[in-house]
Design a protein around this motif. Sequence first.
Motif, mmCIF file in Angstrom:
data_model
loop_
_atom_site.group_PDB
_atom_site.id
_atom_site.type_symbol
_atom_site.label_atom_id
_atom_site.label_comp_id
_atom_site.label_asym_id
_atom_site.label_seq_id
_atom_site.Cartn_x
_atom_site.Cartn_y
_atom_site.Cartn_z
ATOM 1 N N GLN A 96 0.824 -1.211 0.000
ATOM 2 C CA GLN A 96 0.000 0.000 0.000
ATOM 3 C C GLN A 96 0.859 1.262 0.000
ATOM 4 O O GLN A 96 0.549 2.224 -0.692
ATOM 5 C CB GLN A 96 -0.945 0.001 1.206
ATOM 6 N N GLU A 97 1.932 1.277 0.765
ATOM 7 C CA GLU A 97 2.793 2.467 0.830
ATOM 8 C C GLU A 97 3.373 2.805 -0.544
ATOM 9 O O GLU A 97 3.413 3.967 -0.944
ATOM 10 C CB GLU A 97 3.926 2.247 1.842
ATOM 11 N N THR A 98 3.791 1.784 -1.287
ATOM 12 C CA THR A 98 4.325 2.003 -2.634
ATOM 13 C C THR A 98 3.226 2.508 -3.558
ATOM 14 O O THR A 98 3.447 3.408 -4.373
ATOM 15 C CB THR A 98 4.935 0.697 -3.195
ATOM 16 N N ARG A 99 2.034 1.942 -3.437
ATOM 17 C CA ARG A 99 0.910 2.387 -4.260
ATOM 18 C C ARG A 99 0.571 3.844 -3.966
ATOM 19 O O ARG A 99 0.308 4.625 -4.886
ATOM 20 C CB ARG A 99 -0.297 1.478 -4.051
ATOM 21 N N ASP A 100 0.590 4.220 -2.692
ATOM 22 C CA ASP A 100 0.304 5.610 -2.322
ATOM 23 C C ASP A 100 1.341 6.557 -2.937
ATOM 24 O O ASP A 100 0.990 7.605 -3.487
ATOM 25 C CB ASP A 100 0.308 5.780 -0.802
ATOM 26 N N THR A 101 2.615 6.187 -2.833
ATOM 27 C CA THR A 101 3.687 7.019 -3.395
ATOM 28 C C THR A 101 3.557 7.108 -4.906
ATOM 29 O O THR A 101 3.678 8.193 -5.486
ATOM 30 C CB THR A 101 5.071 6.456 -3.006
ATOM 31 N N ALA A 102 3.292 5.986 -5.558
ATOM 32 C CA ALA A 102 3.154 5.971 -7.016
ATOM 33 C C ALA A 102 1.970 6.833 -7.468
ATOM 34 O O ALA A 102 2.058 7.531 -8.487
ATOM 35 C CB ALA A 102 2.998 4.538 -7.512
ATOM 36 N N ARG A 103 0.876 6.806 -6.725
ATOM 37 C CA ARG A 103 -0.282 7.649 -7.062
ATOM 38 C C ARG A 103 0.086 9.134 -6.977
ATOM 39 O O ARG A 103 -0.310 9.929 -7.824
ATOM 40 C CB ARG A 103 -1.469 7.344 -6.143
ATOM 41 N N LEU A 104 0.832 9.492 -5.955
ATOM 42 C CA LEU A 104 1.263 10.882 -5.822
ATOM 43 C C LEU A 104 2.177 11.287 -6.970
ATOM 44 O O LEU A 104 2.037 12.366 -7.551
ATOM 45 C CB LEU A 104 1.997 11.054 -4.485
ATOM 46 N N VAL A 105 3.127 10.411 -7.315
ATOM 47 C CA VAL A 105 4.073 10.703 -8.392
ATOM 48 C C VAL A 105 3.339 10.848 -9.728
ATOM 49 O O VAL A 105 3.558 11.816 -10.461
ATOM 50 C CB VAL A 105 5.171 9.620 -8.464
ATOM 51 N N ILE A 106 2.464 9.910 -10.057
ATOM 52 C CA ILE A 106 1.752 9.998 -11.339
ATOM 53 C C ILE A 106 0.875 11.244 -11.369
ATOM 54 O O ILE A 106 0.756 11.905 -12.399
ATOM 55 C CB ILE A 106 0.947 8.709 -11.652
ATOM 56 N N SER A 107 0.292 11.616 -10.234
ATOM 57 C CA SER A 107 -0.523 12.835 -10.176
ATOM 58 C C SER A 107 0.302 14.064 -10.522
ATOM 59 O O SER A 107 -0.126 14.919 -11.306
ATOM 60 C CB SER A 107 -1.122 13.022 -8.783
ATOM 61 N N GLU A 108 1.478 14.165 -9.933
ATOM 62 C CA GLU A 108 2.349 15.320 -10.196
ATOM 63 C C GLU A 108 2.802 15.357 -11.645
ATOM 64 O O GLU A 108 2.792 16.406 -12.288
ATOM 65 C CB GLU A 108 3.569 15.307 -9.266
ATOM 66 N N LEU A 109 3.208 14.199 -12.181
ATOM 67 C CA LEU A 109 3.727 14.169 -13.543
ATOM 68 C C LEU A 109 2.640 14.481 -14.567
ATOM 69 O O LEU A 109 2.870 15.236 -15.513
ATOM 70 C CB LEU A 109 4.381 12.823 -13.836
ATOM 71 N N VAL A 110 1.468 13.897 -14.404
ATOM 72 C CA VAL A 110 0.379 14.162 -15.345
ATOM 73 C C VAL A 110 -0.084 15.613 -15.222
ATOM 74 O O VAL A 110 -0.302 16.296 -16.230
ATOM 75 C CB VAL A 110 -0.793 13.167 -15.142
ATOM 76 N N THR A 111 -0.206 16.110 -14.011
ATOM 77 C CA THR A 111 -0.600 17.507 -13.809
ATOM 78 C C THR A 111 0.377 18.452 -14.497
ATOM 79 O O THR A 111 -0.033 19.381 -15.203
ATOM 80 C CB THR A 111 -0.703 17.839 -12.305
ATOM 81 N N ASN A 112 1.679 18.214 -14.309
ATOM 82 C CA ASN A 112 2.677 19.080 -14.950
ATOM 83 C C ASN A 112 2.579 19.014 -16.469
ATOM 84 O O ASN A 112 2.683 20.040 -17.147
ATOM 85 C CB ASN A 112 4.086 18.709 -14.498
ATOM 86 N N ALA A 113 2.397 17.812 -17.021
ATOM 87 C CA ALA A 113 2.287 17.674 -18.474
ATOM 88 C C ALA A 113 1.073 18.434 -19.010
ATOM 89 O O ALA A 113 1.136 19.049 -20.071
ATOM 90 C CB ALA A 113 2.205 16.195 -18.859
ATOM 91 N N ILE A 114 -0.013 18.413 -18.259
ATOM 92 C CA ILE A 114 -1.237 19.103 -18.691
ATOM 93 C C ILE A 114 -1.094 20.619 -18.551
ATOM 94 O O ILE A 114 -1.434 21.372 -19.459
ATOM 95 C CB ILE A 114 -2.455 18.583 -17.902
ATOM 96 N N LEU A 115 -0.564 21.061 -17.422
ATOM 97 C CA LEU A 115 -0.481 22.499 -17.154
ATOM 98 C C LEU A 115 0.602 23.219 -17.943
ATOM 99 O O LEU A 115 0.444 24.382 -18.297
ATOM 100 C CB LEU A 115 -0.234 22.750 -15.662
ATOM 101 N N HIS A 116 1.719 22.550 -18.189
ATOM 102 C CA HIS A 116 2.891 23.247 -18.726
ATOM 103 C C HIS A 116 3.207 22.926 -20.180
ATOM 104 O O HIS A 116 4.273 23.305 -20.663
ATOM 105 C CB HIS A 116 4.104 22.964 -17.846
ATOM 106 N N THR A 117 2.307 22.219 -20.879
ATOM 107 C CA THR A 117 2.521 21.959 -22.303
ATOM 108 C C THR A 117 1.215 22.174 -23.054
ATOM 109 O O THR A 117 0.149 22.286 -22.447
ATOM 110 C CB THR A 117 3.007 20.509 -22.566
ATOM 111 N N ASP A 118 1.320 22.204 -24.357
ATOM 112 C CA ASP A 118 0.136 22.325 -25.212
ATOM 113 C C ASP A 118 -0.287 20.962 -25.735
ATOM 114 O O ASP A 118 -0.756 20.838 -26.862
ATOM 115 C CB ASP A 118 0.434 23.258 -26.396
#
Length: 155
Positions: free
Chosen positions: A57-79
Amino acid sequence: MPVFPLHGTTPLTRPAPAPAARTPRQGERFALPALAESVATARSRVDRRLDHWGLPQETRDTARLVISELVTNAILHTDSHMVTCRLEATPRLDRLRIEVADEGCGLDRRAAPRRPSADAENGRGLMLLDALAARWGVLCPDQNAGCTVWAELRP
């Protein structure tokens, strides 16, 4: 090249040459529209896949946070119209790699992560990534072909 003040960052890595005998890996790849709703979809897909692989579960929680940050950045900072996510784990599940590729116009080499002010509402994503990942970096093969930001977790 800008100096990245975060510990452990590897800002512009080149892919390592493939070893003679690669270890088989398990993985998943999926594409999502570059919309805010896709962040929750990416989190859910990661959670289901890592649960299927039997990661704690701890790894899943960390991975969810990481994917959230990466996808958010890709959406916000690119076209981008789409973002592509990839998960890859070693057979012993001792290393998990998460990648998010965008369709942007490449990395702006003049831009560098900066520490936000104490009262800023955003701007801490890369600092969070640096704290959570064993290693991370950016692949940007062509200035006009988008970038892939990756992170490795060690469950």
